[in-house]
Design an enzyme around this catalytic site. Structure first.
Site, mmCIF file in Angstrom:
data_model
loop_
_atom_site.group_PDB
_atom_site.id
_atom_site.type_symbol
_atom_site.label_atom_id
_atom_site.label_comp_id
_atom_site.label_asym_id
_atom_site.label_seq_id
_atom_site.Cartn_x
_atom_site.Cartn_y
_atom_site.Cartn_z
ATOM 1 N N GLY A 1 23.381 27.349 30.462
ATOM 2 C CA GLY A 1 24.728 27.112 29.976
ATOM 3 C C GLY A 1 25.307 28.242 29.157
ATOM 4 O O GLY A 1 26.392 28.108 28.605
ATOM 5 N N GLU B 1 17.144 28.712 30.025
ATOM 6 C CA GLU B 1 17.191 28.995 31.463
ATOM 7 C C GLU B 1 18.622 29.188 31.948
ATOM 8 O O GLU B 1 19.149 28.388 32.709
ATOM 9 C CB GLU B 1 16.497 27.884 32.256
ATOM 10 N N CYS C 1 41.054 24.133 57.191
ATOM 11 C CA CYS C 1 42.026 23.097 57.491
ATOM 12 C C CYS C 1 41.954 22.031 56.401
ATOM 13 O O CYS C 1 41.514 20.899 56.623
ATOM 14 C CB CYS C 1 41.732 22.512 58.872
HETATM 15 C C1 LIG Z 1 18.666 22.083 34.684
HETATM 16 C C2 LIG Z 1 19.592 23.257 34.655
HETATM 17 N N1 LIG Z 1 19.201 24.379 34.046
HETATM 18 C C3 LIG Z 1 19.985 25.485 34.016
HETATM 19 C C4 LIG Z 1 21.221 25.483 34.626
HETATM 20 C C5 LIG Z 1 22.030 26.742 34.581
HETATM 21 O O1 LIG Z 1 23.270 26.570 33.988
HETATM 22 P P1 LIG Z 1 24.209 27.853 33.819
HETATM 23 O O2 LIG Z 1 24.285 28.503 35.141
HETATM 24 O O3 LIG Z 1 25.504 27.309 33.355
HETATM 25 O O4 LIG Z 1 23.543 28.727 32.813
HETATM 26 C C6 LIG Z 1 21.679 24.324 35.260
HETATM 27 C C7 LIG Z 1 22.989 24.309 35.920
HETATM 28 O O5 LIG Z 1 23.439 23.412 36.536
HETATM 29 C C8 LIG Z 1 20.840 23.178 35.284
HETATM 30 O O6 LIG Z 1 21.213 22.059 35.884
#
Ligand SMILES: Cc1ncc(COP(=O)(O)O)c(C=O)c1O
Length: 446
Positions: free
Chosen positions: A248, A289, A365
């Site tokens: 995130g 992550e 479409c």
């Molecule tokens: C479990 C999990 N980890 C990490 C991410 C990565 O999120 P972002 O790309 O916003 O850093 C996501 C995105 O959907 C996720 O579902």
């Protein structure tokens, strides 16, 4: 990637050579983001993973691995892609973790046969793992009751989110796991960035409080009721070795949007790691992550104007200038799916060209096949230099959830991907052909 990052590249030649639309990635941008995350997680007890769903292109995975960034995979096939990139599968050093709410296809096989650490997001997955013969460590994705992603509709935490195990149920799920020969070694929550940069840090602070308990309540003021509930969270899981705070990390898609303060985030991570370890009396690894942060700015979709047409104002609304392009939401779905904003530029347009409100619309479409939309899914014409048939338009920041979310809807083949490294373009996936699209079709009696 700034628009001028491609200035040294003969884009017109590339477009002639492989046709439009296509993706083009800049290796340097990926590398810069990797370097930033490596620095962020350089302290002992911190570990970065790459949420490879954002972009699973092989050269991206190779660079992640070279920098000891681990992987968060969401399917058996993503695990196999990681293995193909050289990642080691196994739970002793869980370089690859499999985070999912639903086991599908070969996902269970990866856990049972290769020892990939499962990070389960739904209680019944314990029984599925047990039935498959799995006995081993387990990650548990918890829905902490709060949080949402880069747009409101991206619902990553709270009562209306499908993700994870509701926090009240987590401990009883862990007990079932123990009974069935599995031990919870990793606690996980991904609640996303929130639409604002400030919200990302607040979300992260909430998460730290969630896992650590009331001692870290100084991080937050408005979540006291959650904090007191979570006071015992970590202590209730004696086998836990790692807490994963998810991804995130936001990317500023809009020009001038604030960027996240990695320094502040790094402090938060180090404090969390120390706090968790002190509290449990054992070293707790803190993982993050991110997906989008690593790759979002590293790619453009290059598309060609095929026509320019106009509608006239009437009682239903104002007239519009439509610039038709050959890329559609089959190539980049984020604007159609979330109303996401992507900066756009017209290749080689003079810097002082007058700007006109233009709607950029694709070949599908579907009336929603429009790249210039707002979050309410309404047309939002973009101020662009006047375009002509044949011009190339760049859709910026397409590296995350771009190609990986593309499809062959309307039986259009997926676009090719180019990788630019040291000024040389490499084709890393070719355009899908008709034969590719129908390859799996059959008429077999069962
Ligand atoms: C479990 C999990 N980890 C990490 C991410 C990565 O999120 P972002 O790309 O916003 O850093 C996501 C995105 O959907 C996720 O579902």
């Amino acid at each position: 990637m700034a628009a001028d990052a491609l200035q040294g590249v003969d884009l017109r030649w590339l477009a002639e050579r492989i046709g439009t639309p296509f993706y083009v990635y800049d290796a340097e941008i990926v590398q810069a983001r990797i370097t930033a995350i490596v620095a962020l997680t350089a302290a002992p007890g911190l570990q970065a993973r790459y949420a490879m769903k954002a972009c699973s292109a092989a050269p991206v995975l190779a660079r992640m691995r070279a920098q000891q960034i681990w992987i968060d995979a969401v399917s058996g096939n993503e695990v196999l892609r990681a293995r193909a990139a050289g990642y080691h599968l196994g739970a002793t050093v869980p370089e690859v973790m499999l985070t999912t709410d639903v086991f599908r296809d070969n996902a269970l096989d990866m856990v049972r046969d290769h020892g990939v650490l499962p990070n389960i997001g739904s209680p019944h997955m314990i029984q599925q793992l047990a039935a498959a013969g799995y006995r081993g460590p387990l990650g548990m994705r918890i829905n902490p009751g709060f949080g949402h992603g880069h747009v409101q509709s991206c619902d990553t935490g709270g009562p209306s989110s499908k993700h994870g195990i509701w926090f009240d149920d987590a401990l009883s799920v862990a007990h079932v796991a123990t009974r069935d020969g599995m031990s919870v070694t990793l606690l996980h929550a991904h609640i996303g960035s929130g639409p604002e940069v400030a919200e990302f840090l607040t979300n992260m602070q909430h998460l730290v409080s969630f896992f650590a308990g009331p001692e870290v309540a100084e991080f937050i003021t408005n979540m006291q009721h959650l904090v007191s509930f979570f006071a015992e969270c970590l202590e209730a899981y004696p086998q836990v070795q790692a807490v994963n705070l998810g991804g995130g990390l936001p990317h500023p898609y809009r020009p001038g949007a604030p960027t996240v303060d990695l320094h502040a985030f790094g402090q938060l991570l180090r404090a969390a790691q120390e706090r968790f370890s002190q509290q449990t009396g054992r070293p707790i690894r803190v993982e993050i992550e991110p997906g989008r942060y690593f790759v979002a700015p590293a790619a453009y979709v290059v598309t060609r104007i095929t026509d320019v047409k106009r509608t006239q104002a009437n009682a239903k609304g104002p007239g519009q200038t439509f610039a038709m392009v050959d890329a559609g939401f089959c190539d980049l779905i984020r604007p159609a799916m979330y109303g996401s904003f992507h900066q756009m530029s017209v290749w080689n347009a003079p810097g002082d060209a007058p700007l006109t409100p233009t709607v950029i619309a694709g070949p599908l479409c579907e009336s929603g096949d429009v790249f210039t939309r707002d979050e309410a899914e309404l047309l939002q014409p973009r101020l662009l230099p006047a375009v002509q048939i044949g011009d190339l338009v760049l859709l910026h920041d397409a590296g995350a959830y771009g190609y990986t979310m593309s499809s062959n809807y309307n039986s259009l083949g997926r676009a090719p991907q180019l990788w630019l490294e040291n000024g040389t373009p490499y084709l890393i996936s070719r355009r899908e052909t008709f034969e590719d699209i129908v390859r799996t079709e059959c008429f077999a009696s069962l």
